[in-house]
Design a protein around this motif. Structure first.
Motif, short mmCIF file in Angstrom:
data_model
loop_
_atom_site.label_atom_id
_atom_site.label_comp_id
_atom_site.label_asym_id
_atom_site.label_seq_id
_atom_site.Cartn_x
_atom_site.Cartn_y
_atom_site.Cartn_z
N LEU A 1 0.84 -1.20 0.00
CA LEU A 1 0.00 0.00 0.00
C LEU A 1 0.87 1.25 0.00
CD1 LEU A 1 -3.03 1.08 0.68
CD2 LEU A 1 -2.15 1.29 2.99
N ARG A 2 1.91 1.23 0.82
CA ARG A 2 2.76 2.40 0.98
C ARG A 2 3.68 2.61 -0.22
NH1 ARG A 2 3.24 2.92 7.32
NH2 ARG A 2 1.29 1.88 7.79
N MET A 3 4.12 1.51 -0.84
CA MET A 3 4.98 1.65 -2.02
C MET A 3 4.16 2.12 -3.23
SD MET A 3 8.07 1.24 -1.07
CE MET A 3 8.97 1.11 -2.62
N GLY A 4 2.84 1.97 -3.15
CA GLY A 4 1.95 2.48 -4.19
C GLY A 4 2.28 1.89 -5.55
N LYS A 5 2.43 2.78 -6.56
CA LYS A 5 2.63 2.29 -7.93
C LYS A 5 4.09 1.92 -8.20
CE LYS A 5 -1.37 4.37 -10.13
NZ LYS A 5 -1.81 5.67 -9.63
N ARG B 1 -2.78 5.30 5.85
CA ARG B 1 -3.77 6.16 5.20
C ARG B 1 -4.72 6.62 6.28
NH1 ARG B 1 -6.74 1.22 2.08
NH2 ARG B 1 -7.08 0.01 3.96
N SER B 2 -5.44 7.69 6.03
CA SER B 2 -6.30 8.20 7.10
C SER B 2 -7.39 9.11 6.54
CB SER B 2 -5.46 9.00 8.11
OG SER B 2 -5.01 10.18 7.49
N ARG B 3 -8.33 9.44 7.41
CA ARG B 3 -9.32 10.46 7.10
C ARG B 3 -9.36 11.44 8.26
NH1 ARG B 3 -14.10 6.31 5.77
NH2 ARG B 3 -13.13 5.46 7.63
N LEU B 4 -9.58 12.70 7.93
CA LEU B 4 -9.70 13.73 8.96
C LEU B 4 -11.10 14.33 8.86
CD1 LEU B 4 -8.65 15.88 11.04
CD2 LEU B 4 -7.77 17.16 9.07
N TRP B 5 -11.83 14.28 9.97
CA TRP B 5 -13.18 14.83 10.03
C TRP B 5 -13.10 16.14 10.80
CZ3 TRP B 5 -17.23 11.37 8.30
CH2 TRP B 5 -16.77 10.08 7.98
#
Ligand code: ATP
Ligand code: MG
Length: 397
Positions: free
Chosen positions: A32-36, A234-238
């Motif tokens: 996930l962190r290395m992505g593409k 990864r994250s979300r900020l509300w």
């Protein structure tokens, strides 16, 4: 050219029945962190390996440095399991160490493949002797050498020098998801980091009180979220508009209880967000006795609006230790930027230190803030961050 990293997992190795799940979780997180970026990630008992084009070595090193579940990692050379090949690889490691300033060394060998013709001790002795002959400026120091030439004879043979420490802990997501109450201060990002390393995926909630708090204060929280996301992947900020809730409290609550009421309202709102996202716990940056609102009595009251466990990883830490951690994870400089948090705005001169649980919980209920809190949740501004945002934030290509 390929760069190969040898990775040492930590607590994962202590898992028994469900170790496979943790292993898969760690590999998933690395991908996930290395992505593409094209890379090869594989696992043998007790070790992981990541190989990547040398052009992406810095990115891989950053990812490994921030991926919970890793005890350490090193750039390694892989070779055939022959004495000659192992000698050539050891020599390269020693020469590189010498070139970067090492003047003393020792060789350490771990041999799990017993078909290798030399034992561990004999291998170390032979390699040490050859290295000394080739690099006479080096000396052997078995107690505290500048350089350890590590050899592992396993499915293949590996040689590596300095090992870099990883964050340890457990892979992100292995503990489920939690919601962090993130202010712009020093403490809550550190609390988030500590829980991320224990394997929690994180969402963040921030309460803003525009126009009493500025847009810069919110930008600072957005940046802190991206910084901490380095550890949770990864994250979300509300971001919740809380001005109206605060004004209601100011209007109707007893002055000395207003901070506790505000904290309880934050917890009620957080509980709602947690329900939406399936969070199993709520995390705060509270530390016992640090300020008046962080006494045991106050904590009990402010967590009453939720039935979820409230994790306070800083509860037993001294402020100095928290600052030390904030500096280490790179959030300190952002946290000390001088923007007001909403809590400060209406804070009473003499807050209650030992409030009565029953009467304060009843006072909170009597405020009937739920409709205001619902409106605040409806007005949420949502930000999503992936690892590309993290790498950009840290200036890693
Ligand atoms: P921090 O350094 O994390 O701001 P603090 O020592 O300033 O902590 P308080 O202001 O009493 O402590 O806040 C205690 C905790 O409440 C914070 O660590 C955070 O988890 C939560 N909190 C406070 N203000 C906010 C906010 N505006 N939005 C979200 N959470 C908040
Ligand atoms: Mg604060």
């Amino acid at each position: 050219m390929e760069s190969l990293f040898l990775i040492k997992p930590g607590e994962i190795l202590l898992k028994q029945g469900n170790q496979d799940e943790f292993i898969k979780g760690l590999i998933r997180q690395l991908r996930l962190r290395m992505g593409k970026t094209v890379c090869d990630i594989f696992e043998y008992p007790g070790r992981f390996f990541l190989s990547v084009d040398s052009a992406n070595e810095a990115k891989a090193a950053f990812v490994l440095d921030h991926c919970p579940g890793l005890n350490g990692f090193a750039k390694a050379k892989c070779c055939a399991k022959t004495v000659e090949a192992v000698l050539a690889a050891s020599m390269e490691v020693a020469k590189e160490g010498f070139a970067s300033g090492s003047r003393s060394f020792k060789v350490e060998t771990r041999r799990s493949d017993k078909s290798f013709p030399l034992g561990s001790y004999e291998t170390s002795a032979l390699m040490g002797e050859k290295i000394l002959a080739a690099l006479p400026e080096l000396t052997v120091d078995v107690h505290s050498p500048d350089l350890i030439v590590n050899l592992e004879i396993r499915e293949k043979a590996y040689a590596y020098g300095a090992t870099q420490k990883g964050p340890r802990g457990l892979p992100s997501g292995s503990g489920g998801r939690a919601l962090v109450l993130l202010s712009g201060g020093i403490d809550s990002p550190v609390a988030a980091f500590l829980m991320a390393v224990r394997g929690l995926e994180l969402d963040f909630v921030h309460f803003q009180s525009y126009p009493y708090t500025s847009i810069e204060a919110q930008r600072k929280v957005e940046k802190l979220t991206r910084l901490v996301t380095a550890w949770c992947g990864r994250s979300r900020l509300w971001v919740l508009p809380f001005t109206e809730v605060q004004q209601e409290i100011k209007k109707r609550a007893a002055v000395d209880a207003s901070t506790i009421m505000l904290r309880s309202a934050m917890m009620e709102a957080a509980n709602r967000i947690a329900g939406k996202i399936g969070a199993k716990a709520i995390v705060t940056g509270e530390s016992l006795g640090q300020v008046a609102s962080q006494t045991a009595e106050n904590m009990r009251i402010t967590e009453a609006p939720t039935t979820l466990p409230v994790f306070r990883p800083l509860v037993g830490l001294d402020k100095e230790d928290i600052i030390h951690l904030a500096k280490r994870i790179g959030t300190y400089e952002t946290s000390i930027l001088p923007y007001e948090d909403c809590c400060v705005l209406f804070s009473p001169k003499h807050p209650l230190l030992k409030p009565d649980y029953g009467s304060l919980v009843a006072s909170y209920r009597a405020l009937a803030l739920t409709p205001f809190i619902e409106r605040s949740v409806e007005g949420t501004e949502l930000f999503k961050y992936g690892y590309t945002d993290v790498l950009t934030e840290f200036g890693v290509r």
